[in-house]
Design an enzyme around this catalytic site. Structure first.
Site, PDB file in Angstrom:
ATOM      1  N   GLY A  13      20.374  25.103  -3.221  1.00  0.00           N
ATOM      2  CA  GLY A  13      19.001  25.248  -3.681  1.00  0.00           C
ATOM      3  C   GLY A  13      18.806  24.944  -5.151  1.00  0.00           C
ATOM      4  O   GLY A  13      17.912  25.504  -5.789  1.00  0.00           O
ATOM      5  N   SER A  14      19.605  24.029  -5.708  1.00  0.00           N
ATOM      6  CA  SER A  14      19.438  23.732  -7.136  1.00  0.00           C
ATOM      7  C   SER A  14      18.094  23.065  -7.413  1.00  0.00           C
ATOM      8  O   SER A  14      17.485  23.308  -8.462  1.00  0.00           O
ATOM      9  CB  SER A  14      20.591  22.865  -7.652  1.00  0.00           C
ATOM     10  OG  SER A  14      20.571  21.566  -7.098  1.00  0.00           O
ATOM     11  N   ASN A  15      17.613  22.237  -6.494  1.00  0.00           N
ATOM     12  CA  ASN A  15      16.289  21.648  -6.688  1.00  0.00           C
ATOM     13  C   ASN A  15      15.190  22.695  -6.502  1.00  0.00           C
ATOM     14  O   ASN A  15      14.149  22.626  -7.163  1.00  0.00           O
ATOM     15  CB  ASN A  15      16.077  20.472  -5.743  1.00  0.00           C
ATOM     16  CG  ASN A  15      16.512  19.149  -6.352  1.00  0.00           C
ATOM     17  OD1 ASN A  15      16.095  18.792  -7.444  1.00  0.00           O
ATOM     18  ND2 ASN A  15      17.365  18.418  -5.647  1.00  0.00           N
ATOM     19  N   LEU A  91      19.041  19.411   5.512  1.00  0.00           N
ATOM     20  CA  LEU A  91      19.814  18.382   6.206  1.00  0.00           C
ATOM     21  C   LEU A  91      19.422  18.191   7.668  1.00  0.00           C
ATOM     22  O   LEU A  91      20.110  17.477   8.392  1.00  0.00           O
ATOM     23  CB  LEU A  91      21.312  18.711   6.112  1.00  0.00           C
ATOM     24  CG  LEU A  91      21.850  18.854   4.683  1.00  0.00           C
ATOM     25  CD1 LEU A  91      23.348  19.124   4.717  1.00  0.00           C
ATOM     26  CD2 LEU A  91      21.543  17.623   3.847  1.00  0.00           C
ATOM     27  N   LEU A  93      16.595  17.008  10.665  1.00  0.00           N
ATOM     28  CA  LEU A  93      15.408  16.188  10.919  1.00  0.00           C
ATOM     29  C   LEU A  93      14.247  17.108  11.272  1.00  0.00           C
ATOM     30  O   LEU A  93      14.363  17.950  12.168  1.00  0.00           O
ATOM     31  CB  LEU A  93      15.680  15.213  12.064  1.00  0.00           C
ATOM     32  CG  LEU A  93      14.575  14.195  12.362  1.00  0.00           C
ATOM     33  CD1 LEU A  93      14.413  13.217  11.207  1.00  0.00           C
ATOM     34  CD2 LEU A  93      14.891  13.435  13.652  1.00  0.00           C
ATOM     35  N   ILE A  94      13.136  16.964  10.575  1.00  0.00           N
ATOM     36  CA  ILE A  94      11.960  17.786  10.831  1.00  0.00           C
ATOM     37  C   ILE A  94      11.349  17.372  12.164  1.00  0.00           C
ATOM     38  O   ILE A  94      11.102  16.183  12.405  1.00  0.00           O
ATOM     39  CB  ILE A  94      10.930  17.638   9.703  1.00  0.00           C
ATOM     40  CG1 ILE A  94      11.546  18.048   8.362  1.00  0.00           C
ATOM     41  CG2 ILE A  94       9.682  18.458  10.006  1.00  0.00           C
ATOM     42  CD1 ILE A  94      11.937  19.505   8.260  1.00  0.00           C
ATOM     43  N   ASN A 108      10.403  14.818   0.546  1.00  0.00           N
ATOM     44  CA  ASN A 108      11.845  14.998   0.490  1.00  0.00           C
ATOM     45  C   ASN A 108      12.366  14.260  -0.731  1.00  0.00           C
ATOM     46  O   ASN A 108      11.767  13.277  -1.181  1.00  0.00           O
ATOM     47  CB  ASN A 108      12.500  14.437   1.749  1.00  0.00           C
ATOM     48  CG  ASN A 108      14.012  14.585   1.735  1.00  0.00           C
ATOM     49  OD1 ASN A 108      14.535  15.672   1.506  1.00  0.00           O
ATOM     50  ND2 ASN A 108      14.725  13.488   1.971  1.00  0.00           N
ATOM     51  N   HIS A 110      15.794  12.228  -2.053  1.00  0.00           N
ATOM     52  CA  HIS A 110      17.026  11.604  -1.589  1.00  0.00           C
ATOM     53  C   HIS A 110      17.754  11.041  -2.809  1.00  0.00           C
ATOM     54  O   HIS A 110      17.121  10.455  -3.697  1.00  0.00           O
ATOM     55  CB  HIS A 110      16.694  10.469  -0.608  1.00  0.00           C
ATOM     56  CG  HIS A 110      17.908   9.797  -0.039  1.00  0.00           C
ATOM     57  ND1 HIS A 110      18.664  10.364   0.957  1.00  0.00           N
ATOM     58  CD2 HIS A 110      18.499   8.609  -0.336  1.00  0.00           C
ATOM     59  CE1 HIS A 110      19.667   9.550   1.261  1.00  0.00           C
ATOM     60  NE2 HIS A 110      19.588   8.478   0.490  1.00  0.00           N
ATOM     61  N   ASP A 151      14.515   9.516   5.953  1.00  0.00           N
ATOM     62  CA  ASP A 151      14.430   8.703   4.729  1.00  0.00           C
ATOM     63  C   ASP A 151      13.586   7.436   4.883  1.00  0.00           C
ATOM     64  O   ASP A 151      13.818   6.452   4.174  1.00  0.00           O
ATOM     65  CB  ASP A 151      15.840   8.313   4.249  1.00  0.00           C
ATOM     66  CG  ASP A 151      16.749   9.507   4.055  1.00  0.00           C
ATOM     67  OD1 ASP A 151      16.247  10.560   3.634  1.00  0.00           O
ATOM     68  OD2 ASP A 151      17.963   9.391   4.329  1.00  0.00           O
TER      69      ASP A 151
END
Length: 232
Positions: A13-15, A91, A93-94, A108, A110, A151
């Protein structure tokens, strides 16, 4: 009233932390992180949320049908009145039903310049290994709207970073991540402000080195950026 934002994360969770830190510097922003969701019960991102007083949920995905995951996801998001989603190292797929419900309201990040080095299985260190193996001279993060494929959604913002001679995947990953932590929070702010004001989100154009945070990370990146807004 602030726009409630959800952050999905599978790992550290760094972002997410970069988004929270940036939000704390803003003057009365019209949005807030209301919810953190992870598919990993022990994800550090959930602990970050707890420390920040943010509601968090473990959402099991493994072994479940897409329909079941979509139904539970939408129920969780609806209960928190979420208006925007930021995937931050998520990680999975929604599910398509969730994508449709949040079309142009979910992004998202990437760690490569899409459409190159994206798609199923391309995440984390695998991306940086592929960049180096290709001989590419530029990489860097891409923020894009989420659609039904990995992506492939419309690009919102990119920040090119040079690949240096002698780079290994870990060195390259660290340099790209520093840029992610500067770019992603500002894109989330840009898009969330538009939605909070009832406007259609538009692509984000980084304004140049003047916007960099006055921190050691920001100073390190600032020194590495040329006039073309390209990290070195």
């Amino acid at each position: 009233m602030s726009l409630p934002v959800a952050v999905f994360a599978s790992g550290s969770g760094s972002n997410l932390q970069a988004i929270l830190d940036h939000h704390a510097t803003l003057d009365a922003p019209p949005w807030r992180v209301q919810l953190v969701i992870s598919d990993q019960e022990d994800a550090r991102a959930l602990r970050r949320a707890h420390r920040s007083g943010i509601r968090s949920r473990f959402l099991p995905v493994a072994g479940r049908s897409s329909g079941d995951v979509a139904a539970e996801t939408l129920d969780i998001l609806s209960s928190a009145d979420i208006g925007f989603i930021a995937l931050a190292g998520y990680l999975r797929l929604i599910p398509a039903d969730v994508v449709e419900a949040f079309r142009e309201r979910m992004v998202n990040i990437h760690p490569a310049l899409l459409p190159a080095f994206g798609g199923k299985g391309m995440y984390g260190m695998r991306v940086h290994e592929a960049v180096l193996a290709s001989g590419a001279r530029l990489t860097g993060p891409t923020v894009h709207f989420v659609d039904e494929e990995y992506d492939r959604g419309p690009i919102v913002a990119q920040w090119p970073v040079s690949v240096r001679a002698g780079d290994d995947p870990h060195a390259l990953a660290a340099r790209v991540l520093r840029v992610e932590h500067l770019l992603y929070p500002r894109v989330v702010d840009h898009l969330s402000r538009a939605l909070a004001r009832g406007r259609r989100p538009t692509p984000f154009s980084p304004p140049g080195t003047a916007f960099l945070a006055k921190s050691q990370a920001g100073a390190d990146v600032a020194r590495s950026i040329s006039a073309g807004f390209t990290g070195d």
